[in-house]
Design a protein around this motif. Sequence first.
Motif, short mmCIF file in Angstrom:
data_model
loop_
_atom_site.label_atom_id
_atom_site.label_comp_id
_atom_site.label_asym_id
_atom_site.label_seq_id
_atom_site.Cartn_x
_atom_site.Cartn_y
_atom_site.Cartn_z
N GLU A 5 0.86 -1.19 0.00
CA GLU A 5 0.00 0.00 0.00
C GLU A 5 0.89 1.23 0.00
OE1 GLU A 5 -4.09 1.29 2.31
OE2 GLU A 5 -2.99 -0.45 3.03
N LYS A 6 0.52 2.24 -0.75
CA LYS A 6 1.34 3.45 -0.88
C LYS A 6 1.63 4.07 0.49
CE LYS A 6 1.87 7.38 -3.96
NZ LYS A 6 1.21 8.37 -4.81
N ASN A 7 2.89 4.45 0.67
CA ASN A 7 3.38 5.11 1.90
C ASN A 7 3.27 4.24 3.16
OD1 ASN A 7 3.94 7.44 0.36
ND2 ASN A 7 1.82 8.14 0.61
N LYS A 8 3.15 2.92 2.96
CA LYS A 8 3.08 2.00 4.11
C LYS A 8 4.08 0.86 3.92
CE LYS A 8 -1.71 2.57 5.66
NZ LYS A 8 -3.01 1.88 5.85
N ASP A 9 4.54 0.30 5.05
CA ASP A 9 5.43 -0.87 4.96
C ASP A 9 4.64 -2.06 4.45
OD1 ASP A 9 7.63 0.48 5.95
OD2 ASP A 9 7.20 -0.04 8.05
N PRO A 10 5.27 -2.94 3.65
CA PRO A 10 4.53 -4.11 3.16
C PRO A 10 4.13 -5.03 4.31
CG PRO A 10 6.88 -4.31 2.67
CD PRO A 10 6.66 -2.93 3.18
N GLN A 11 2.97 -5.66 4.16
CA GLN A 11 2.50 -6.62 5.16
C GLN A 11 2.67 -8.03 4.62
OE1 GLN A 11 -1.32 -5.92 7.25
NE2 GLN A 11 -1.41 -4.06 6.01
N PHE A 12 3.15 -8.94 5.46
CA PHE A 12 3.35 -10.33 5.06
C PHE A 12 2.34 -11.20 5.79
CE2 PHE A 12 7.23 -8.02 4.41
CZ PHE A 12 7.77 -8.54 3.24
N LYS A 13 1.44 -11.83 5.02
CA LYS A 13 0.38 -12.65 5.62
C LYS A 13 0.48 -14.09 5.10
CE LYS A 13 -2.06 -9.19 7.55
NZ LYS A 13 -2.26 -9.06 8.98
N LYS A 14 0.55 -15.05 6.03
CA LYS A 14 0.61 -16.46 5.63
C LYS A 14 -0.72 -16.86 4.98
CE LYS A 14 3.83 -17.69 9.28
NZ LYS A 14 4.21 -18.52 10.39
N SER A 15 -0.63 -17.49 3.83
CA SER A 15 -1.83 -17.92 3.12
C SER A 15 -2.02 -19.43 3.23
CB SER A 15 -1.72 -17.50 1.65
OG SER A 15 -2.81 -17.97 0.92
N SER A 16 -0.92 -20.17 3.14
CA SER A 16 -1.01 -21.64 3.20
C SER A 16 0.31 -22.21 3.68
CB SER A 16 -1.33 -22.18 1.80
OG SER A 16 -1.18 -23.58 1.75
N LEU A 17 0.24 -23.23 4.53
CA LEU A 17 1.45 -23.92 4.98
C LEU A 17 1.23 -25.42 4.87
CD1 LEU A 17 4.32 -23.75 6.29
CD2 LEU A 17 3.19 -23.89 8.51
N VAL A 18 2.07 -26.08 4.09
CA VAL A 18 1.98 -27.53 3.90
C VAL A 18 3.27 -28.15 4.43
CG1 VAL A 18 1.67 -29.41 2.24
CG2 VAL A 18 0.58 -27.20 1.82
N ARG A 19 3.14 -29.16 5.29
CA ARG A 19 4.30 -29.82 5.89
C ARG A 19 4.24 -31.31 5.60
NH1 ARG A 19 5.29 -32.67 10.53
NH2 ARG A 19 7.26 -32.27 11.63
N VAL A 20 5.35 -31.85 5.08
CA VAL A 20 5.40 -33.30 4.83
C VAL A 20 6.57 -33.91 5.61
CG1 VAL A 20 4.16 -33.44 2.64
CG2 VAL A 20 6.55 -32.82 2.60
N PRO A 21 6.31 -35.03 6.32
CA PRO A 21 7.33 -35.59 7.23
C PRO A 21 8.36 -36.49 6.52
CG PRO A 21 5.30 -36.82 7.44
CD PRO A 21 5.04 -35.76 6.42
N ILE A 22 9.23 -35.87 5.71
CA ILE A 22 10.31 -36.63 5.07
C ILE A 22 11.55 -36.43 5.94
CG2 ILE A 22 11.67 -37.00 2.97
CD1 ILE A 22 9.40 -35.57 1.42
N ARG A 23 11.88 -37.42 6.72
CA ARG A 23 12.96 -37.26 7.70
C ARG A 23 14.33 -37.53 7.04
NH1 ARG A 23 12.26 -39.21 13.88
NH2 ARG A 23 10.81 -37.47 13.87
N LEU A 24 14.84 -36.52 6.33
CA LEU A 24 16.11 -36.65 5.62
C LEU A 24 17.28 -36.86 6.59
CD1 LEU A 24 15.72 -33.81 2.96
CD2 LEU A 24 15.33 -36.24 2.61
#
Length: 298
Positions: free
Chosen positions: A27-46
């Motif tokens: 938004e003009k003259n404002k700091d950018p906002q970071f919003k989580k939209s989706s988080l996917v986690r898969v249990p690959i135990r490397l």
Amino acid sequence: MLKIKKYGAIDIGSNAVRLLVANVIEEKNKDPQFKKSSLVRVPIRLGADAFVSGKISEGNIQRMIDAMQAFKLIMKIHGVERYKACATSAMREAENGKEVVATILKTTEVPIDIIDGKKEAAIISSTDLNQLIESDATYLYVDVGGGSTEFTLFSKGKIINSKSFKIGTVRLLNNTKPENKILFKKVQKWIEENTSEYKRISLIGSGGNINKLFKMSGRDIGKPISYIYLNAQYEFLKRMSYQERISELSLNPDRADVIIPATKIYLSAMKWSGARKIYVPKIGLSDGIIKSLYFNKL
């Protein structure tokens, strides 16, 4: 005029692989906002491969290929315009780490950067801690992963020192007791040397395990967990069997074992730094990747 950009971050850790999709609101003259939209986690135990046999197994290579193809589709659905994939200690220590990255690139067209501990700490530190950090206070930031833990000391809003140690939850499960004792001694020395001149220190914890412990505490967002509470929780978890932690506490099977060594790392860091409370802002490497991508720091 409001503008929304979509960014993706893939964090290839030693215990799990995550995809974070975030909206960056401009938004003009404002700091950018970071919003989580989706988080996917898969249990690959490397880490179970890398820290035991020294190589990523064929089975886990295929799972990684499947995960990257799935992540690409998820990002396509979200309309992600830029993304970055970073691999940490398991991949950097595996003999065939570079081969695995090349295979994944050839098969899925997903480029993966294997980053060292210092870069990992720098990316994590780039996350927005301003809302949490008081300008005149001192904090020890502790990010516990499966293969390594990153420590960053902040004082009066500035980074004083940071270091990555090969002490992680999956590694601790697979090491012998004498090996772990040596690792903890190295961490103790660094923490005590770097925090001795500061009177009042608080911890900032990041990583899946401390997020889970915070959720289990039932505390409001922004409220810290005390050393006494965390120690009591540690003793409680240790008394339970692996099966009980899954059935009675509803922990994921790949969380129910690593949560014990993770809690020990946080408690040890609090003890050696003299911290009596730990804040849990629920941020990690993937959040740092998004921010670094946006500000062209990667």
